[in-house]
Scaffold this motif. Structure first.
Motif, short mmCIF file in Angstrom:
data_model
loop_
_atom_site.label_atom_id
_atom_site.label_comp_id
_atom_site.label_asym_id
_atom_site.label_seq_id
_atom_site.Cartn_x
_atom_site.Cartn_y
_atom_site.Cartn_z
N ASP A 271 55.62 9.76 22.40
CA ASP A 271 56.59 10.48 21.78
C ASP A 271 57.71 11.55 22.26
OD1 ASP A 271 55.04 12.34 21.44
OD2 ASP A 271 54.74 12.44 19.24
N SER A 272 57.24 11.81 23.56
CA SER A 272 57.73 12.72 24.38
C SER A 272 57.37 14.19 23.81
CB SER A 272 59.33 12.73 24.71
OG SER A 272 59.36 11.22 25.13
N ALA A 273 56.64 14.41 22.74
CA ALA A 273 56.41 15.85 22.22
C ALA A 273 55.47 16.55 22.86
CB ALA A 273 56.09 15.58 20.78
N TYR A 274 54.52 15.96 23.69
CA TYR A 274 53.24 16.67 24.47
C TYR A 274 53.49 16.20 25.82
CZ TYR A 274 52.03 17.44 19.75
OH TYR A 274 51.95 17.61 18.19
N LEU A 275 52.71 17.22 26.45
CA LEU A 275 52.59 16.92 28.15
C LEU A 275 51.25 17.26 28.64
CD1 LEU A 275 54.38 16.27 30.63
CD2 LEU A 275 54.36 18.89 30.95
N VAL A 276 50.69 16.45 29.47
CA VAL A 276 49.53 16.91 29.75
C VAL A 276 49.45 17.23 31.49
CG1 VAL A 276 47.03 16.19 30.94
CG2 VAL A 276 47.92 15.34 28.47
N THR A 277 49.12 18.50 31.86
CA THR A 277 49.20 18.76 33.19
C THR A 277 47.88 18.93 33.97
OG1 THR A 277 49.09 21.18 32.80
CG2 THR A 277 51.24 20.14 33.06
N ALA A 278 47.76 18.59 35.24
CA ALA A 278 46.47 18.33 36.16
C ALA A 278 46.85 19.71 37.32
CB ALA A 278 46.52 17.10 36.54
N ILE B 10 48.03 23.74 24.23
CA ILE B 10 47.16 23.64 22.70
C ILE B 10 45.58 23.09 23.00
CG2 ILE B 10 49.04 23.64 21.22
CD1 ILE B 10 48.98 20.51 21.23
N ARG B 11 45.47 22.85 24.18
CA ARG B 11 43.96 22.28 24.65
C ARG B 11 43.78 22.47 26.09
NH1 ARG B 11 43.74 21.26 20.11
NH2 ARG B 11 43.04 19.57 18.85
N TYR B 12 42.77 23.11 26.40
CA TYR B 12 42.19 23.27 28.00
C TYR B 12 41.10 22.46 28.35
CZ TYR B 12 40.56 26.35 31.73
OH TYR B 12 40.07 26.70 32.83
N SER C 138 44.71 22.06 40.40
CA SER C 138 43.82 22.55 41.35
C SER C 138 42.89 23.67 40.74
CB SER C 138 44.51 23.10 42.73
OG SER C 138 45.09 22.33 43.42
N ASP C 139 43.09 24.01 39.72
CA ASP C 139 42.22 25.20 39.25
C ASP C 139 41.12 24.63 38.40
OD1 ASP C 139 43.45 24.33 36.73
OD2 ASP C 139 44.68 26.32 36.54
N HIS C 140 40.82 23.05 38.58
CA HIS C 140 39.80 22.37 38.07
C HIS C 140 40.17 22.22 36.55
CE1 HIS C 140 36.85 23.57 41.33
NE2 HIS C 140 38.12 23.69 41.85
N SER C 141 40.98 22.24 36.21
CA SER C 141 41.57 22.05 34.80
C SER C 141 42.64 21.11 34.49
CB SER C 141 41.86 23.39 34.19
OG SER C 141 42.89 23.82 34.56
N ALA C 142 42.71 20.79 33.29
CA ALA C 142 44.05 20.06 32.74
C ALA C 142 44.47 20.61 31.56
CB ALA C 142 43.68 18.45 32.38
#
Length: 112
Positions: free
Chosen positions: A67-74, A91-93, A76-80
């Motif tokens: 729905d283009s309301a959220y985004l996930v990023t990836a 809102i989530r780590y 090098s800091d070992h997280s998304a």
């Protein structure tokens, strides 16, 4: 050149690493070695809307929700991270990866 300049932050060593369009074709996200993901409005001449800047190292990839309301990023800091694009808040780590997270995918469609 506008996108590269926005990520530069005074450094001549900043690399734009990925660029993705949202499913509704309204937004564009770029990720870069400056530890940010930037959201651009394609309907307003690619005006910069938000800078998402909580990662500690390069941001390699990003993907939009259906729905283009959220985004996930990836990163090098070992997280998304999962971002709410209306507020620009993470809102989530997702941590616990032993190496860099260099790509991501999101399947949030209601179809099975």
């Amino acid at each position: 050149h506008i996108i590269k300049a926005a990520h530069d932050a005074g450094s001549d060593r900043t690399y734009v690493l990925s660029c993705r369009a949202s499913p509704d074709a309204r937004l564009l996200v770029t990720t870069a070695s400056d530890k940010t993901a930037k959201i651009w409005n394609a309907r307003r001449g690619f005006a910069l809307e938000k800078t998402l800047a909580q990662h500690q190292r390069w941001v390699w990839d990003a993907c939009f929700s259906a729905d283009s309301a959220y985004l996930v990023t990836a990163s090098s800091d070992h997280s998304a991270r999962l971002w709410d694009l209306s507020s620009g808040a993470a809102i989530r780590y997702y941590s616990g990866h032993s190496l860099a997270v260099t790509c991501c995918a999101l399947n949030d469609s209601s179809a099975a």
